[in-house]
Scaffold this motif. Structure first.
Motif, PDB file in Angstrom:
ATOM      1  N   ILE A  37      12.603  17.917   0.820  1.00 34.64           N
ATOM      2  CA  ILE A  37      13.519  18.796   1.562  1.00 34.64           C
ATOM      3  C   ILE A  37      12.744  19.986   2.122  1.00 34.64           C
ATOM      4  O   ILE A  37      12.884  20.333   3.293  1.00 34.64           O
ATOM      5  CB  ILE A  37      14.675  19.259   0.646  1.00 34.64           C
ATOM      6  CG1 ILE A  37      15.551  18.070   0.246  1.00 34.64           C
ATOM      7  CG2 ILE A  37      15.498  20.339   1.332  1.00 34.64           C
ATOM      8  CD1 ILE A  37      16.485  18.353  -0.917  1.00 34.64           C
ATOM      9  N   ARG A  38      11.907  20.593   1.290  1.00 38.19           N
ATOM     10  CA  ARG A  38      11.107  21.731   1.732  1.00 38.19           C
ATOM     11  C   ARG A  38      10.184  21.324   2.886  1.00 38.19           C
ATOM     12  O   ARG A  38      10.052  22.043   3.869  1.00 38.19           O
ATOM     13  CB  ARG A  38      10.273  22.287   0.585  1.00 38.19           C
ATOM     14  CG  ARG A  38       9.362  23.430   1.045  1.00 38.19           C
ATOM     15  CD  ARG A  38       8.384  23.870  -0.007  1.00 38.19           C
ATOM     16  NE  ARG A  38       9.086  24.572  -1.068  1.00 38.19           N
ATOM     17  CZ  ARG A  38       8.796  24.444  -2.360  1.00 38.19           C
ATOM     18  NH1 ARG A  38       7.832  23.648  -2.757  1.00 38.19           N
ATOM     19  NH2 ARG A  38       9.456  25.122  -3.252  1.00 38.19           N
ATOM     20  N   ALA A  39       9.541  20.171   2.767  1.00 34.76           N
ATOM     21  CA  ALA A  39       8.613  19.718   3.806  1.00 34.76           C
ATOM     22  C   ALA A  39       9.331  19.473   5.127  1.00 34.76           C
ATOM     23  O   ALA A  39       8.817  19.808   6.197  1.00 34.76           O
ATOM     24  CB  ALA A  39       7.899  18.446   3.352  1.00 34.76           C
ATOM     25  N   LEU A  40      10.525  18.911   5.065  1.00 37.08           N
ATOM     26  CA  LEU A  40      11.285  18.665   6.283  1.00 37.08           C
ATOM     27  C   LEU A  40      11.725  19.965   6.944  1.00 37.08           C
ATOM     28  O   LEU A  40      11.936  20.014   8.149  1.00 37.08           O
ATOM     29  CB  LEU A  40      12.498  17.787   5.983  1.00 37.08           C
ATOM     30  CG  LEU A  40      12.158  16.339   5.613  1.00 37.08           C
ATOM     31  CD1 LEU A  40      13.358  15.654   4.995  1.00 37.08           C
ATOM     32  CD2 LEU A  40      11.663  15.579   6.833  1.00 37.08           C
ATOM     33  N   GLN A  41      11.848  21.017   6.157  1.00 37.27           N
ATOM     34  CA  GLN A  41      12.314  22.293   6.675  1.00 37.27           C
ATOM     35  C   GLN A  41      11.184  23.242   7.050  1.00 37.27           C
ATOM     36  O   GLN A  41      11.316  24.017   7.985  1.00 37.27           O
ATOM     37  CB  GLN A  41      13.233  22.966   5.642  1.00 37.27           C
ATOM     38  CG  GLN A  41      14.487  22.161   5.398  1.00 37.27           C
ATOM     39  CD  GLN A  41      15.259  22.652   4.194  1.00 37.27           C
ATOM     40  OE1 GLN A  41      14.890  23.601   3.536  1.00 37.27           O
ATOM     41  NE2 GLN A  41      16.363  21.994   3.918  1.00 37.27           N
TER      42      GLN A  41
END
Length: 193
Positions: A152-156
């Motif tokens: 999730i962090r990487a996608l954001q």
């Protein structure tokens, strides 16, 4: 073998949801890589899950968990009156021969661990599962793993690197004009919803 960054062209559906990592396991306490190994919560992990019981007062559109026991048990303890729906796509990354090894030998996220799951495959299955949930649910609660949070962090933000999310600490993830905002939730959040 190394997966390349940046991440898939697909993106996370721009709808809010709450993410919570499972409670502590004995492996977490001893800095051992759990990955896809199906381990139980420690006594402290059970207490952490129970301390999140205030989440049970909210009427969630869906409480989704990974298929692994530590996530399902956390959700059961924190949200006893809610039905739980398990999704294998939210399982932690499989670290191959590094499963149950000391955390100090963990490979960088973008590298495929020996006999393990490539970062790109892990990210794709998590993204597919989250987008399926967000397509049909308003503000679901997702109980899963620190690796899922890193996706999730990487996608954001463009990188999976950063501090590990605390055990049993809910985080509101919501779209904002220029990206995403991640807010640690406390019990008083329910008064604002």
């Amino acid at each position: 073998m190394s997966d390349s960054f940046p991440f898939p062209s697909q993106s996370l559906t721009r709808k809010p949801f709450v993410f919570m990592r499972h409670g502590e396991t004995e492996m977490n306490a001893h800095n051992i890589l759990c990955g896809a190994s199906d381990v139980a919560l420690s006594k402290l992990g059970e207490q952490q899950a129970l301390s999140a019981r205030w989440l049970d007062r909210h009427c969630w559109s869906c409480v989704a968990t990974s298929g692994l026991y530590r996530a399902r048990h956390t959700a059961h303890l924190a949200l006893p009156r809610h039905p739980l729906y398990s999704f294998e796509g939210l399982n932690e990354r499989h670290w191959g021969s590094l499963e149950l090894a000391p955390l100090s030998v963990q490979t960088p996220y973008e590298e495929t661990p020996p006999d393990g799951e490539p970062w790109s495959a892990f990210q794709a299955r998590v993204l597919k599962t989250l987008n399926r949930l967000l397509a049909v649910h308003e503000l679901p609660l997702v109980v899963a793993h620190s690796g899922v949070y890193r996706v999730i962090r990487a996608l954001q933000t463009g990188t999976p690197y950063g501090p590990r999310i605390d055990n049993a600490q809910p985080v509101l993830i919501e779209p904002v004009e220029n990206g995403w905002r991640m807010t640690t939730l406390e019990e008083n959040w329910l008064e604002q919803v």
